[in-house]
Design an enzyme around this catalytic site. Structure first.
Site, PDB file in Angstrom:
ATOM      1  N   PRO A  38     -51.605 -74.224 -49.520  1.00  0.00           N
ATOM      2  CA  PRO A  38     -51.080 -73.536 -50.706  1.00  0.00           C
ATOM      3  C   PRO A  38     -51.736 -73.929 -52.031  1.00  0.00           C
ATOM      4  O   PRO A  38     -51.096 -74.481 -52.929  1.00  0.00           O
ATOM      5  CB  PRO A  38     -49.592 -73.908 -50.682  1.00  0.00           C
ATOM      6  CG  PRO A  38     -49.570 -75.256 -50.031  1.00  0.00           C
ATOM      7  CD  PRO A  38     -50.677 -75.240 -49.002  1.00  0.00           C
ATOM      8  N   CYS A  39     -53.025 -73.607 -52.160  1.00  0.00           N
ATOM      9  CA  CYS A  39     -53.722 -73.930 -53.408  1.00  0.00           C
ATOM     10  C   CYS A  39     -53.167 -73.134 -54.589  1.00  0.00           C
ATOM     11  O   CYS A  39     -53.419 -73.483 -55.742  1.00  0.00           O
ATOM     12  CB  CYS A  39     -55.221 -73.714 -53.258  1.00  0.00           C
ATOM     13  SG  CYS A  39     -55.698 -72.087 -52.679  1.00  0.00           S
TER      14      CYS A  39
END
Length: 276
Positions: free
Chosen positions: A244-245
């Protein structure tokens, strides 16, 4: 048309609405204004937007403002210090995210995918058109795209240029359904340097609905001067959403760059905050 394809067809409308909010934020546009811009009735637009993002357009506007992001960062300032102390492979966080993270071995890295079969395909997710690629060990790529599917496939090929690629859209959509509709557990098979992999593991420790900064991640890795290197590692992530950048923004609370578009990043953040 499956459920994700039906959801996905509204992505462009949602993206255009967000762009309208961005350009006209200073005048605080009302529901009539944005619905007219999108070309829908006020009530239809409000219903579609809420079904897609999880909150009303007005609540979304409030939830993605600069001031809101700053408040979220205050509340999560020591977040990584707390979660990272559990260890990079913290089972509590990884179990919560339904993700099992497997890095390539040095030998696999050197071979660049030699003797590796990768099944890839194009389908739909909550966040528009999506390419996903899978190996026996796990998912090795998940990329969103708007107009040029060939570009995301070329990136996949460049990462594993000696691999054998098998195109299967049906299998791809089944896996996307598993991720986005069933919240099924998935394995990730990632290729990167030790530093990149440590950054990606650290990002997995940011809970759904929360955000952090590049500098906080650098601090959690014991290298506070590595902010730029952290940003570079995040930018090289090739497994969107599952790594989940999108949960990482700049220290100023501005929505920093995102490979698949800033507005898509804002939609994903708002979506996660709405379901937590």
């Amino acid at each position: 048309m499956n459920k994700l394809e039906e959801k996905s067809k509204y992505y462009e409308d949602i993206k255009n609405a967000i762009e309208y909010f961005d350009k006209n934020y200073s005048t605080q546009p009302n529901l009539d204004d944005v619905a007219k811009y999108i070309g829908m009735s006020k009530h239809h637009f409000s219903r579609v937007f809420k079904e897609y993002v999880g909150v009303s357009p007005i609540l979304f506007l409030q939830a993605t403002t600069f001031s809101h992001a700053k408040e979220k960062l205050k509340s999560s300032k020591s977040l990584l210090d707390t979660t990272y102390s559990l260890g990079l492979s913290s089972s509590s966080r990884l179990h919560e995210l339904f993700v099992n993270f497997v890095g390539v071995t040095p030998n696999e890295y050197k071979k660049m995918g030699e003797n590796l079969e990768i099944t890839y395909g194009f389908g739909f997710s909550y966040f528009g058109k999506t390419m996903i690629a899978m190996t026996q060990k796990g998912i090795c790529s998940l990329e969103f795209y708007d107009e040029l599917p060939d570009e995301v496939f070329k990136r996949l090929q460049s990462t594993w240029y000696k691999a054998k690629f098998i195109h299967d859209d049906k299998k791809a959509q089944e896996q996307l359904n598993n991720i986005f509709l069933n919240n099924g557990k998935v394995n990730l098979f990632v290729k990167g340097t030790n530093f990149q992999i440590n950054v990606w593991k650290a990002i997995l420790n940011i809970p759904k609905g929360e955000i952090s900064t590049y500098s906080n991640i650098a601090n959690s890795l014991g290298n506070p001067k590595a902010t730029r290197a952290v940003a570079s590692a995040i930018g090289s992530n090739h497994i969107g959403f599952l790594i989940p950048c999108h949960r990482v923004i700049s220290k100023s609370a501005a929505m920093a760059g995102y490979r698949w578009g800033i507005n898509r990043k804002r939609v994903i953040i708002a979506y996660e905050q709405s379901i937590c």
